[in-house]
Write a protein that holds these residues in place. Structure first.
Motif, PDB file in Angstrom:
ATOM      1  N   GLU A  12       7.242 -26.431   1.398  1.00 46.94           N
ATOM      2  CA  GLU A  12       7.267 -26.673  -0.045  1.00 46.94           C
ATOM      3  C   GLU A  12       7.745 -25.433  -0.791  1.00 46.94           C
ATOM      4  O   GLU A  12       7.370 -25.188  -1.919  1.00 46.94           O
ATOM      5  CB  GLU A  12       5.882 -27.096  -0.520  1.00 46.94           C
ATOM      6  CG  GLU A  12       5.460 -28.431   0.066  1.00 46.94           C
ATOM      7  CD  GLU A  12       4.062 -28.843  -0.346  1.00 46.94           C
ATOM      8  OE1 GLU A  12       3.381 -28.057  -1.028  1.00 46.94           O
ATOM      9  OE2 GLU A  12       3.671 -29.947   0.021  1.00 46.94           O
ATOM     10  N   HIS A  56      11.319 -22.715  -1.445  1.00 44.63           N
ATOM     11  CA  HIS A  56      12.768 -22.564  -1.336  1.00 44.63           C
ATOM     12  C   HIS A  56      13.131 -21.109  -1.619  1.00 44.63           C
ATOM     13  O   HIS A  56      12.357 -20.372  -2.230  1.00 44.63           O
ATOM     14  CB  HIS A  56      13.508 -23.523  -2.276  1.00 44.63           C
ATOM     15  CG  HIS A  56      13.230 -23.273  -3.726  1.00 44.63           C
ATOM     16  ND1 HIS A  56      12.145 -23.797  -4.379  1.00 44.63           N
ATOM     17  CD2 HIS A  56      13.904 -22.543  -4.643  1.00 44.63           C
ATOM     18  CE1 HIS A  56      12.158 -23.417  -5.644  1.00 44.63           C
ATOM     19  NE2 HIS A  56      13.219 -22.645  -5.831  1.00 44.63           N
ATOM     20  N   ASP A  62       8.293 -25.123  -4.687  1.00 43.53           N
ATOM     21  CA  ASP A  62       9.001 -26.284  -5.227  1.00 43.53           C
ATOM     22  C   ASP A  62       8.271 -26.873  -6.423  1.00 43.53           C
ATOM     23  O   ASP A  62       8.897 -27.358  -7.353  1.00 43.53           O
ATOM     24  CB  ASP A  62       9.172 -27.359  -4.155  1.00 43.53           C
ATOM     25  CG  ASP A  62      10.163 -26.945  -3.073  1.00 43.53           C
ATOM     26  OD1 ASP A  62      10.954 -26.021  -3.322  1.00 43.53           O
ATOM     27  OD2 ASP A  62      10.120 -27.540  -1.985  1.00 43.53           O
TER      28      ASP A  62
END
Length: 131
Positions: free
Chosen positions: A67, A69, A82
């Protein structure tokens, strides 16, 4: 042994210990001795590992995506959640040195590249009524 000697059961000893622990935590919380930080500046976002990959060698990785990036921020790799992209952290190694997201030129001066500014759209020219 005399008959007046009190005997305690294991259950009562466990219950007494549990009540003492809960009571201690509550008293510390109410008195303000337990500090809760809302500052996100120095909170680790996560713990990461690098997997060395050589050609022809297989490695195992979970099929589920995390979850998080990655974003390149001022020349360094930043990891963001995220669900809350404003919650970002710079990726550092074990000596707290930032991990770059570009490969520096060996002949270039050692400087962190500045992000390029987005191009500003040209403003439309006002038309005069004489045309």
């Amino acid at each position: 042994m005399s008959q007046n000697e009190a005997r305690y059961t294991i259950r009562s000893l466990f219950l007494t210990a549990l009540v003492a622990i809960v009571g201690t935590v509550l008293v510390l919380e109410v008195s303000g001795s337990i500090k809760h930080s809302n500052n996100k500046d120095h909170v680790p976002v996560g713990d990461f590992q690098a997997i060395h990959i050589t050609p022809g060698e297989t490695f195992r990785m979970s099929p589920k995506a995390s979850e998080l990036h990655a974003v390149c921020e001022n020349g360094y790799m930043a990891i963001a959640a995220d669900v809350d992209p404003s919650f970002r952290g710079i990726l550092v190694d074990y000596k707290n040195r930032g991990v770059r997201c570009y490969r520096p030129s060996p002949t270039a001066p050692r400087a962190v590249p500045q992000p390029e500014e987005p191009a500003q759209p040209a403003e439309p020219e006002e038309k005069s009524g004489d045309e």
